[in-house]
Design a protein around this motif. Structure first.
Motif, PDB file in Angstrom:
ATOM      1  N   ILE A  44      -6.676  15.821  -0.425  1.00  0.00           N
ATOM      2  CA  ILE A  44      -7.183  17.051  -1.043  1.00  0.00           C
ATOM      3  C   ILE A  44      -7.584  16.816  -2.491  1.00  0.00           C
ATOM      4  CG2 ILE A  44      -6.603  19.435  -1.714  1.00  0.00           C
ATOM      5  CD1 ILE A  44      -4.806  19.576   0.779  1.00  0.00           C
ATOM      6  N   ASN A  45      -6.873  15.906  -3.197  1.00  0.00           N
ATOM      7  CA  ASN A  45      -7.328  15.641  -4.567  1.00  0.00           C
ATOM      8  C   ASN A  45      -7.819  14.202  -4.738  1.00  0.00           C
ATOM      9  OD1 ASN A  45      -4.957  14.288  -4.657  1.00  0.00           O
ATOM     10  ND2 ASN A  45      -4.263  15.132  -6.601  1.00  0.00           N
ATOM     11  N   ARG A  46      -8.205  13.617  -3.619  1.00  0.00           N
ATOM     12  CA  ARG A  46      -8.945  12.339  -3.626  1.00  0.00           C
ATOM     13  C   ARG A  46      -8.105  11.155  -4.088  1.00  0.00           C
ATOM     14  NH1 ARG A  46     -13.427  11.559  -0.560  1.00  0.00           N
ATOM     15  NH2 ARG A  46     -14.844  10.042  -1.448  1.00  0.00           N
ATOM     16  N   HIS A  50     -11.303  10.262   2.426  1.00  0.00           N
ATOM     17  CA  HIS A  50     -11.429  10.436   3.881  1.00  0.00           C
ATOM     18  C   HIS A  50     -12.769   9.841   4.336  1.00  0.00           C
ATOM     19  CE1 HIS A  50     -13.413  13.853   2.014  1.00  0.00           C
ATOM     20  NE2 HIS A  50     -14.054  14.114   3.131  1.00  0.00           N
ATOM     21  N   GLU A  51     -12.809   9.408   5.592  1.00  0.00           N
ATOM     22  CA  GLU A  51     -14.039   8.768   6.088  1.00  0.00           C
ATOM     23  C   GLU A  51     -15.050   9.779   6.624  1.00  0.00           C
ATOM     24  OE1 GLU A  51     -11.843   5.285   5.277  1.00  0.00           O
ATOM     25  OE2 GLU A  51     -11.121   6.768   6.707  1.00  0.00           O
ATOM     26  N   THR A  52     -14.581  10.707   7.438  1.00  0.00           N
ATOM     27  CA  THR A  52     -15.525  11.694   7.991  1.00  0.00           C
ATOM     28  C   THR A  52     -14.942  13.083   7.833  1.00  0.00           C
ATOM     29  OG1 THR A  52     -14.578  11.657  10.219  1.00  0.00           O
ATOM     30  CG2 THR A  52     -16.305  10.029   9.747  1.00  0.00           C
ATOM     31  N   GLY A  53     -15.823  14.081   7.918  1.00  0.00           N
ATOM     32  CA  GLY A  53     -15.383  15.465   7.799  1.00  0.00           C
ATOM     33  C   GLY A  53     -15.623  15.995   6.397  1.00  0.00           C
ATOM     34  N   LEU A  54     -15.248  17.226   6.211  1.00  0.00           N
ATOM     35  CA  LEU A  54     -15.563  17.940   4.978  1.00  0.00           C
ATOM     36  C   LEU A  54     -14.275  18.457   4.346  1.00  0.00           C
ATOM     37  CD1 LEU A  54     -17.913  19.408   3.315  1.00  0.00           C
ATOM     38  CD2 LEU A  54     -17.455  21.350   4.794  1.00  0.00           C
ATOM     39  N   GLU A  61     -17.368  20.853  -2.941  1.00  0.00           N
ATOM     40  CA  GLU A  61     -17.184  19.862  -1.889  1.00  0.00           C
ATOM     41  C   GLU A  61     -16.736  18.535  -2.493  1.00  0.00           C
ATOM     42  OE1 GLU A  61     -19.592  17.513   1.600  1.00  0.00           O
ATOM     43  OE2 GLU A  61     -20.375  19.468   0.949  1.00  0.00           O
ATOM     44  N   LEU A  62     -15.726  17.934  -1.859  1.00  0.00           N
ATOM     45  CA  LEU A  62     -15.175  16.679  -2.353  1.00  0.00           C
ATOM     46  C   LEU A  62     -15.983  15.513  -1.798  1.00  0.00           C
ATOM     47  CD1 LEU A  62     -12.947  15.352  -3.943  1.00  0.00           C
ATOM     48  CD2 LEU A  62     -11.427  15.607  -2.002  1.00  0.00           C
ATOM     49  N   SER A  68     -17.471  15.607  -8.792  1.00  0.00           N
ATOM     50  CA  SER A  68     -16.792  16.498  -7.834  1.00  0.00           C
ATOM     51  C   SER A  68     -15.286  16.211  -7.839  1.00  0.00           C
ATOM     52  CB  SER A  68     -17.374  16.366  -6.423  1.00  0.00           C
ATOM     53  OG  SER A  68     -16.691  15.408  -5.643  1.00  0.00           O
ATOM     54  N   VAL A  69     -14.930  14.927  -7.937  1.00  0.00           N
ATOM     55  CA  VAL A  69     -13.511  14.561  -7.971  1.00  0.00           C
ATOM     56  C   VAL A  69     -12.850  15.134  -9.221  1.00  0.00           C
ATOM     57  CG1 VAL A  69     -11.864  12.650  -8.062  1.00  0.00           C
ATOM     58  CG2 VAL A  69     -13.914  12.462  -6.624  1.00  0.00           C
ATOM     59  N   ALA A  70     -13.510  14.982 -10.363  1.00  0.00           N
ATOM     60  CA  ALA A  70     -12.954  15.491 -11.628  1.00  0.00           C
ATOM     61  C   ALA A  70     -12.816  17.012 -11.588  1.00  0.00           C
ATOM     62  CB  ALA A  70     -13.835  15.062 -12.804  1.00  0.00           C
ATOM     63  N   ALA A  71     -13.829  17.673 -11.039  1.00  0.00           N
ATOM     64  CA  ALA A  71     -13.809  19.145 -10.975  1.00  0.00           C
ATOM     65  C   ALA A  71     -12.640  19.621 -10.113  1.00  0.00           C
ATOM     66  CB  ALA A  71     -15.134  19.668 -10.414  1.00  0.00           C
ATOM     67  N   ILE A  72     -12.424  18.937  -8.987  1.00  0.00           N
ATOM     68  CA  ILE A  72     -11.344  19.347  -8.092  1.00  0.00           C
ATOM     69  C   ILE A  72      -9.982  19.024  -8.699  1.00  0.00           C
ATOM     70  CG2 ILE A  72     -10.231  18.709  -5.909  1.00  0.00           C
ATOM     71  CD1 ILE A  72     -13.075  18.918  -4.674  1.00  0.00           C
TER      72      ILE A  72
END
Length: 239
Positions: A44-46, A50-54, A61-62, A68-72
């Motif tokens: 959830i915070n990278r 993850h390989e597939t999926g959202l 969106e991660l 996007s990682v920093a924002a999350i």
């Protein structure tokens, strides 16, 4: 999380994970060792990719994109088994670091916020000590306060009491119960089923990389639908 898969080499550690956590919801994830629980929260915070999926957090969106990682990460607090506090800084300095660096708070504002959250976790008197002088339970409460100082929208807890001596577990869980009662959005991986019964809106049972069962605590504990979940609860509740 929609259709999230993850492998470690050939090992399929997460299989088509579907998980929705609404604002203000408290979700407790349980399951045997190696079931993928920690990997879910770490995705959830990278901390794990993850390989597939959202995976989407608060509309973001991660992806592999550093922004996007920093924002999350700026919206998601994380508390681990290990406290990861800086040993050479005082408790107060540990708490002030993030707000000053990542949120641009002045020293005075960061200190005021840090003291407020030390009050919140009930150890204001420990502000000027180094973490090594605190008990494990106190250190974990400092770690929770440090996350709170970033004023995140979501708090993730990965077995926050599993490294603690039994007499310290309740002081950490009590603080977590209060957070839940304040309406904090929380995802908690834990074996502490009393805590789960008290605070969870939704229970999630994982086994072998899959979410086997999801439901409100009252049905989850009284009447689990899967054999695997019944077995697990039988083992854990009768200790």
């Amino acid at each position: 999380m929609i259709g999230v898969n993850k492998w470690f080499g050939d090992f399929h550690v997460l299989k088509d994970i579907e998980l929705t956590v609404r604002a203000g919801e408290r979700v407790v994830i349980c399951g045997p060792s190696g079931s993928g629980k920690s990997t879910v929260v770490r995705c959830i915070n990278r901390l794990e990719a993850h390989e597939t999926g959202l995976i989407r957090v608060d509309g973001i969106e991660l992806t592999d994109d550093a922004r996007s990682v920093a924002a999350i990460r700026s919206e998601v607090g994380m508390v681990f088994q290990q406290f990861n506090l800086f040993p050479h800084l005082t408790v107060l300095e540990n708490l002030m670091l993030g707000p000053m660096k990542a949120r641009g708070l002045s020293r005075a504002d960061a200190e005021a916020r840090a003291r407020r959250y030390l009050d919140r976790v009930r150890i204001p008197e420990q502000a000027d000590k180094r973490p090594g002088r605190l008990s494990g339970g106190q250190q974990q409460r400092v770690a929770i306060a440090r996350s709170l100082c970033m004023e995140p929208k979501v708090m993730l807890f990965d077995e926050p009491t599993s490294a603690l001596d039994p007499e310290m577990i309740s002081e950490v869980l009590d603080v977590m119960v209060e957070l839940a009662e304040d309406g904090m959005t929380m995802v908690v991986v834990t074996h502490e089923m009393g805590f789960a019964r008290k605070v969870a809106d939704k229970m999630v049972f994982m086994d072998a990389g899959e979410i086997v069962e999801t439901g409100p605590p009252e049905t989850f504990f009284a009447n689990p639908s899967s054999e695997r979940c019944r077995t697990f609860l039988g083992q854990i509740l009768h200790h």
